[in-house]
Enzyme design. Structure first.
Site, mmCIF file in Angstrom:
data_model
loop_
_atom_site.group_PDB
_atom_site.id
_atom_site.type_symbol
_atom_site.label_atom_id
_atom_site.label_comp_id
_atom_site.label_asym_id
_atom_site.label_seq_id
_atom_site.Cartn_x
_atom_site.Cartn_y
_atom_site.Cartn_z
ATOM 1 N N GLY A 204 46.303 22.423 -71.673
ATOM 2 C CA GLY A 204 46.734 22.178 -70.310
ATOM 3 C C GLY A 204 47.063 20.915 -69.859
ATOM 4 O O GLY A 204 47.542 20.249 -70.665
ATOM 5 N N SER A 205 46.768 20.396 -68.738
ATOM 6 C CA SER A 205 47.591 19.430 -68.209
ATOM 7 C C SER A 205 46.865 18.103 -68.658
ATOM 8 O O SER A 205 45.693 18.028 -69.192
ATOM 9 C CB SER A 205 47.485 19.289 -66.518
ATOM 10 O OG SER A 205 45.783 19.315 -66.319
ATOM 11 N N GLU A 226 46.079 19.647 -76.275
ATOM 12 C CA GLU A 226 47.561 19.988 -76.248
ATOM 13 C C GLU A 226 47.709 19.907 -74.850
ATOM 14 O O GLU A 226 47.632 20.914 -74.013
ATOM 15 C CB GLU A 226 47.923 21.382 -76.967
ATOM 16 C CG GLU A 226 47.505 21.277 -78.268
ATOM 17 C CD GLU A 226 48.002 22.439 -79.222
ATOM 18 O OE1 GLU A 226 48.139 22.281 -80.336
ATOM 19 O OE2 GLU A 226 48.486 23.451 -78.413
ATOM 20 N N CYS A 261 55.335 24.298 -72.018
ATOM 21 C CA CYS A 261 54.861 22.815 -72.288
ATOM 22 C C CYS A 261 56.127 22.020 -72.751
ATOM 23 O O CYS A 261 56.322 20.954 -72.553
ATOM 24 C CB CYS A 261 53.646 22.560 -73.158
ATOM 25 S SG CYS A 261 53.922 23.536 -74.805
HETATM 26 P P1 NAD Z 1 45.131 22.871 -66.117
HETATM 27 O O1 NAD Z 1 44.868 21.463 -66.665
HETATM 28 O O2 NAD Z 1 44.985 22.876 -64.526
HETATM 29 O O3 NAD Z 1 44.059 23.848 -66.548
HETATM 30 C C1 NAD Z 1 43.825 24.349 -67.793
HETATM 31 C C2 NAD Z 1 42.248 24.935 -68.092
HETATM 32 O O4 NAD Z 1 41.483 24.157 -67.941
HETATM 33 C C3 NAD Z 1 42.155 26.075 -67.051
HETATM 34 O O5 NAD Z 1 41.431 27.050 -67.863
HETATM 35 C C4 NAD Z 1 41.373 25.450 -66.136
HETATM 36 O O6 NAD Z 1 40.299 26.470 -65.406
HETATM 37 C C5 NAD Z 1 40.352 24.473 -66.888
HETATM 38 N N1 NAD Z 1 40.051 23.335 -66.079
HETATM 39 C C6 NAD Z 1 40.328 22.769 -64.900
HETATM 40 N N2 NAD Z 1 39.594 21.824 -64.577
HETATM 41 C C7 NAD Z 1 38.916 21.398 -65.439
HETATM 42 C C8 NAD Z 1 37.661 20.819 -65.897
HETATM 43 N N3 NAD Z 1 37.465 19.453 -65.142
HETATM 44 N N4 NAD Z 1 36.944 20.651 -67.019
HETATM 45 C C9 NAD Z 1 37.147 21.864 -67.931
HETATM 46 N N5 NAD Z 1 38.147 22.715 -67.429
HETATM 47 C C10 NAD Z 1 38.856 22.644 -66.724
HETATM 48 O O7 NAD Z 1 46.282 23.241 -66.707
HETATM 49 P P2 NAD Z 1 47.291 24.539 -66.437
HETATM 50 O O8 NAD Z 1 47.978 24.814 -65.062
HETATM 51 O O9 NAD Z 1 46.482 25.831 -66.671
HETATM 52 O O10 NAD Z 1 48.481 24.712 -67.643
HETATM 53 C C11 NAD Z 1 49.681 23.991 -67.225
HETATM 54 C C12 NAD Z 1 49.585 22.731 -68.200
HETATM 55 O O11 NAD Z 1 49.362 23.003 -69.621
HETATM 56 C C13 NAD Z 1 50.877 21.858 -68.243
HETATM 57 O O12 NAD Z 1 50.660 20.604 -68.187
HETATM 58 C C14 NAD Z 1 51.565 22.170 -69.764
HETATM 59 O O13 NAD Z 1 52.682 21.244 -70.061
HETATM 60 C C15 NAD Z 1 50.257 22.473 -70.479
HETATM 61 N N6 NAD Z 1 50.408 23.038 -71.763
HETATM 62 C C16 NAD Z 1 50.396 22.549 -72.852
HETATM 63 C C17 NAD Z 1 50.836 23.292 -74.169
HETATM 64 C C18 NAD Z 1 50.707 22.374 -75.387
HETATM 65 O O14 NAD Z 1 50.813 23.263 -76.479
HETATM 66 N N7 NAD Z 1 50.849 21.224 -75.266
HETATM 67 C C19 NAD Z 1 50.840 24.605 -74.008
HETATM 68 C C20 NAD Z 1 50.813 25.097 -72.774
HETATM 69 C C21 NAD Z 1 50.554 24.612 -71.797
#
Ligand code: NAD
Length: 462
Positions: A204-205, A226, A261
């Site tokens: 995620g982010s 990641e 990503c």
């Molecule tokens: P996000 O960080 O908003 O959410 C990811 C996950 O974290 C979700 O399941 C969400 O419910 C959970 N979450 C949110 N707040 C949390 C907390 N405080 N504690 C625990 N869990 C929590 O990201 P997103 O919008 O779902 O995804 C987009 C991001 O993911 C982009 O930055 C993208 O580049 C990245 N990404 C990276 C890869 C990689 O392989 N490097 C692959 C795919 C996506």
């Protein structure tokens, strides 16, 4: 929890979110199941994963449709994702025996040194919505083959897919409790972080990844992150076929609406090629067909979240205020090419900004949408300086018929993946890891197995 489609804004389903109590029960069941699962021979574990692949193939039409409905990507791309997730799982199945049986390291006649790889135990996989099958497979395949149980929290924007995956694992013969989907948003993610799990694998982010790492740090368990990227692409003045480069860059920027990503997020072009490149690139971006992703004639569908459109508009306004030229797109799409109403969905025009600078947010942040800045550079040194001018370090791409020149440029750029004459792609054979704010540890390749094990060194004297 309402599952809302970003295509028409309709409610696809209402599902109960997990609570702290239901989560605790899932955790307890996972602990019991993991103890049995780790003892099951590798051969039987691989059979379950093989069956899982067969089932995703058998049910591909339903799975692809639901993925498209809940996160907006074109149906064709949903099918492509299902196919590539199977390829990743098969990679781990094929490599498992070789990398997971280290055994005897030394025998001096008196003492035997034996290396054993134990699973971590019960781990959490908290994930993003953009490629739930692909980024999921990177974790589940090696984690299950090494004997872990998984509490999988899909993104709240990919919950239907998360539930499908749990069901298919059970149908494939995975014992109950070994893979459990947890339903909810950030609050349930936080609850998972507060449980006594044995490892955390997050996709995620950067913002959330950092919060998770901080939250679980006291436990001293492995945390794999990641995270996001601000991936640069540099076109040198030594390319054989500029048209091919334009097509490749176009796909790198706009595939999955830029919500990858490793999508190309910034383009630098050598000054000798800039005018020709920007003209061809802009014309092709304008010609992309955007509309309902279930209609296979559309090349781009909806973004996953309507709220993200405001962020894209802010990036564009910021760039224009600072002197950027809007060459293509720039607005929400309210009506499709066949007159269909798209006003309740998350549709945005493929957008190209020229005359950009590094004072603009578009070149510094992760847009995660169909918006790109293209900048002319004097030479390789300037390109390298700009490519490194970011908090992120996931991937970087250079296009040049001179491979040695491209290599020399990329060696000076901080990134986990270096692409030459290609971009925005993932192979199971190489590690997927980011530098700087793009992550910690990683998945894929044979190294990907070792994220989910803890070694035990046996020293045995008979
Ligand atoms: P996000 O960080 O908003 O959410 C990811 C996950 O974290 C979700 O399941 C969400 O419910 C959970 N979450 C949110 N707040 C949390 C907390 N405080 N504690 C625990 N869990 C929590 O990201 P997103 O919008 O779902 O995804 C987009 C991001 O993911 C982009 O930055 C993208 O580049 C990245 N990404 C990276 C890869 C990689 O392989 N490097 C692959 C795919 C996506």
């Amino acid at each position: 929890m309402k599952i809302i489609s970003p295509i028409q804004g309709e409610v696809l389903k209402e599902i109960n979110e997990d609570t702290y109590e239901s989560l605790s029960k899932k955790y307890e069941a996972a602990c019991i199941a993991q103890k049995k699962w780790k003892e099951i021979p590798l051969k039987n574990k691989t059979q379950v994963l093989e069956k899982f692949c067969e089932l995703t193939e058998k049910h591909k039409d339903t799975l692809a449709r639901d993925l498209t409905l809940e996160m907006g990507k074109p149906l064709k791309e949903s099918h492509q994702e299902l196919k590539s997730s199977r390829a990743r799982i098969k990679f781990f199945i094929e490599q498992a025996e070789k990398y997971l049986s280290p055994g005897l390291q030394k025998d001096d006649g008196r003492t035997q040194d034996i290396l054993e790889l134990d699973p971590l135990g019960v781990i959490a996989n908290i994930s993003a919505w953009n490629y739930p099958y692909n980024i999921g497979a990177n974790v589940w395949a090696p984690a299950l083959l090494t004997g872990n149980a998984i509490l999988y929290k899909p993104s709240e924007f990919a919950t239907l897919t998360g539930l499908h995956i749990e069901k298919l694992f059970l149908e494939a013969g995975l014992p109950e409790g070994v893979f459990t989907t947890v339903v909810g948003g950030g609050a349930i993610g936080i609850a998972l972080c507060e449980m006594p799990l044995d490892g955390y694998f997050f996709v995620g982010s950067y913002k959330t990844g950092k919060a998770i790492a901080e939250n679980v740090s006291k436990k001293l368990v492995p945390v794999g992150l990641e995270l996001g990227g601000n991936d640069p692409l540099y076109v040198t003045d030594e390319v054989k076929d500029l048209n091919e480069v334009v097509d490749s860059a176009l796909e790198g920027v706009f595939y999955n609406n830029g919500q990858s990503c490793c999508a190309v997020k910034r383009i630098y072009v050598h000054k000798n090629k800039y005018e020709v490149f920007i003209h061809a690139f802009t014309e092709k971006a304008k010609a992309l067909k955007v509309g309902n992703p279930l209609d296979e004639s559309n090349q781009q569908g909806a973004l996953a979240r309507v709220s993200h459109l405001t962020y894209l508009e802010e990036l564009i306004q910021d760039a224009q205020k600072k002197g950027a030229k809007l060459l293509a797109g720039g607005r929400r799409i309210l009506e499709g090419s066949q007159g269909e109403d798209l006003s309740k969905g998350a549709f945005f025009e493929p957008t190209v900004l020229g005359s950009v600078t590094h004072q603009m947010r578009i070149m510094k942040e992760e847009p995660f949408g169909p918006v790109i800045g293209v900048m002319s550079v004097q030479d390789d040194a300037e390109a390298i300086r700009y490519m490194n001018d970011t908090e992120y370090g996931l991937t970087a791409a250079v296009y040049s018929s001179n491979i040695e020149r491209a290599k020399s440029i990329l060696k000076q750029v901080e990134s986990g993946t270096a692409y030459i004459n290609c971009c925005d792609r993932v192979t199971a054979y190489l590690p997927w890891n980011g530098r700087k704010h793009s992550g910690l540890r990683g998945t894929l390749s044979f190294l990907g197995f070792y994220e989910f094990v803890q070694p035990r060194g046996w020293q045995i004297r008979n």
